[in-house]
Design an enzyme around this catalytic site. Structure first.
Site, PDB file in Angstrom:
ATOM      1  N   SER A 265      65.573  30.093 -46.898  1.00 40.81           N
ATOM      2  CA  SER A 265      65.271  28.666 -46.993  1.00 40.81           C
ATOM      3  C   SER A 265      63.954  28.486 -47.731  1.00 40.81           C
ATOM      4  CB  SER A 265      65.198  28.051 -45.584  1.00 40.81           C
ATOM      5  OG  SER A 265      64.173  28.670 -44.832  1.00 40.81           O
TER       6      SER A 265
ATOM      7  N   LYS B 290      63.649  29.925 -51.907  1.00 43.50           N
ATOM      8  CA  LYS B 290      64.911  29.792 -52.645  1.00 43.50           C
ATOM      9  C   LYS B 290      64.799  30.145 -54.132  1.00 43.50           C
ATOM     10  CE  LYS B 290      67.204  26.372 -49.703  1.00 43.50           C
ATOM     11  NZ  LYS B 290      67.947  25.088 -49.684  1.00 43.50           N
TER      12      LYS B 290
ATOM     13  N   ASP C  47      74.361  25.178 -51.032  1.00 43.36           N
ATOM     14  CA  ASP C  47      73.990  23.796 -50.698  1.00 43.36           C
ATOM     15  C   ASP C  47      74.987  22.799 -51.296  1.00 43.36           C
ATOM     16  OD1 ASP C  47      71.721  24.424 -49.214  1.00 43.36           O
ATOM     17  OD2 ASP C  47      70.428  24.423 -50.972  1.00 43.36           O
TER      18      ASP C  47
ATOM     19  N   GLY D  10      65.007  16.535 -55.143  1.00 43.19           N
ATOM     20  CA  GLY D  10      64.600  17.836 -54.624  1.00 43.19           C
ATOM     21  C   GLY D  10      65.713  18.865 -54.753  1.00 43.19           C
TER      22      GLY D  10
ATOM     23  N   ALA E  99      68.140  19.782 -52.687  1.00 45.04           N
ATOM     24  CA  ALA E  99      69.477  19.319 -52.308  1.00 45.04           C
ATOM     25  C   ALA E  99      70.080  18.476 -53.420  1.00 45.04           C
ATOM     26  CB  ALA E  99      69.419  18.538 -51.005  1.00 45.04           C
TER      27      ALA E  99
ATOM     28  N   ASN F 229      64.895   8.296 -58.280  1.00 48.59           N
ATOM     29  CA  ASN F 229      63.751   8.967 -57.662  1.00 48.59           C
ATOM     30  C   ASN F 229      62.453   8.292 -58.097  1.00 48.59           C
ATOM     31  OD1 ASN F 229      63.043  11.315 -55.972  1.00 48.59           O
ATOM     32  ND2 ASN F 229      61.839  11.947 -57.747  1.00 48.59           N
TER      33      ASN F 229
ATOM     34  N   ALA G 231      59.269  10.502 -61.762  1.00 49.60           N
ATOM     35  CA  ALA G 231      60.097  10.526 -62.968  1.00 49.60           C
ATOM     36  C   ALA G 231      60.323  11.942 -63.480  1.00 49.60           C
ATOM     37  CB  ALA G 231      59.457   9.670 -64.056  1.00 49.60           C
TER      38      ALA G 231
END
Length: 285
Positions: free
Chosen positions: A69, A73, A109, A134, A136, A156, A159
């Site tokens: 995790s 990663k 994921d 992010g 995910a 988001n 930018a």
């Protein structure tokens, strides 16, 4: 005879709960018991400076595989032998498989989310909006695009991060990709088919927090998904349901990540219902 440690986990201690209450440990161990596997799934805290030693140790001890995790990663890629195709595109690994001493990096994921999403809709030809940029978001955007989504819109505040996800999708898939900067509450376009919260907003203990979405722009039949497993029925999903949306909770993504990992390690199919039941018990769902 001690139990042979074949199918193990290498985590960073991202859960603040004791190992016995770690939801991923509870879920995978329940699957192993139901399958009759002589194996364990354990939680290990590994400092960033020790990651290489940990991976070399897993290889030396013949671990069948491990999960990793944040913050490992990306860094783990330097210590393994090969990347699966989508993991190479995403640029991150959360699952490693030991194939005769050769360590292969996968990213489950996005695959886990996609398997969950397909229980309510097929993303092929659909217009998808992803909130957040992010890890995910990257994995979900890539996997839904590879599965045939017509377009991916990333929303988001930052930018640079949002555009990076869009560029990734545009460079490696046939889906149209667009970045939308988030300033005020996001108005969901009428052509949107799937809206995904890929942020941590609403995660325990901030269970009443909501992503910056104009909920009046939601319509009946829109698929609204959340990646957050705790609580399973987030404020985001509850609010979306009041506008007639079809909702998908984050438990499905977590379960399917586990299913894919066990399949890769053991070559067998675990019982997803057993795994979800274990998670629900931990989360009190």
């Amino acid at each position: 005879m001690p139990v042979e440690l074949n199918f193990l986990s290498l985590l960073t201690g991202c859960f603040a709960t004791p190992v016995a209450e770690n939801p991923t440990v509870a879920m995978v161990e329940a699957a192993y018991r139901a399958m009759g596997l002589d194996a364990r799934y354990i939680n290990c805290d590994v400092a960033p400076a020790d990651l290489g030693d940990a991976v070399r140790g897993a290889r030396a001890m013949g671990w069948r595989g491990f999960n990793c995790s944040l913050p490992h990663k990306v860094a783990v890629i330097d210590f393994i032998d090969e990347l699966a195709p989508s993991a190479e595109i995403i640029g991150a690994v959360n699952c490693v498989i030991n194939e005769d001493g050769r360590l292969i990096g996968e990213n489950t994921d996005g695959k886990g989310f996609l398997a969950s999403l397909k229980t309510v809709t097929d993303p092929r030809g659909k217009h998808v909006v992803v909130l957040g940029a992010g890890g995910a978001s990257r994995a979900i955007a890539v996997e839904t695009a590879l599965a045939g989504a017509a377009s991916i819109t990333v929303v988001n505040r930052d930018a640079a991060r949002g555009k990076a996800v869009v560029q990734l999708v545009a460079a490696h898939t046939s889906a149209a990709a667009e970045f939308v900067p988030l300033k005020d509450d996001y108005v969901v376009p009428g052509e949107t088919d799937i809206l995904i919260n890929a942020t941590s907003i609403g995660l325990f203990p901030g269970v009443n927090d909501l992503p910056a979405v104009d909920f009046t722009s939601l319509r009946p039949g829109l698929v609204v998904a959340d990646v957050i497993p705790n609580p399973p029925h987030t404020a985001f999903l509850r609010t979306a349901e009041t506008h007639g949306a079809i909702t998908l909770d984050g438990l499905g993504m977590l379960v399917n990540q586990g299913v894919i990992g066990i399949r890769l390690w053991a070559g067998r199919e675990p019982d997803a219902k057993v795994m979800r039941g274990a998670l629900e018990a931990v989360f009190g769902a």
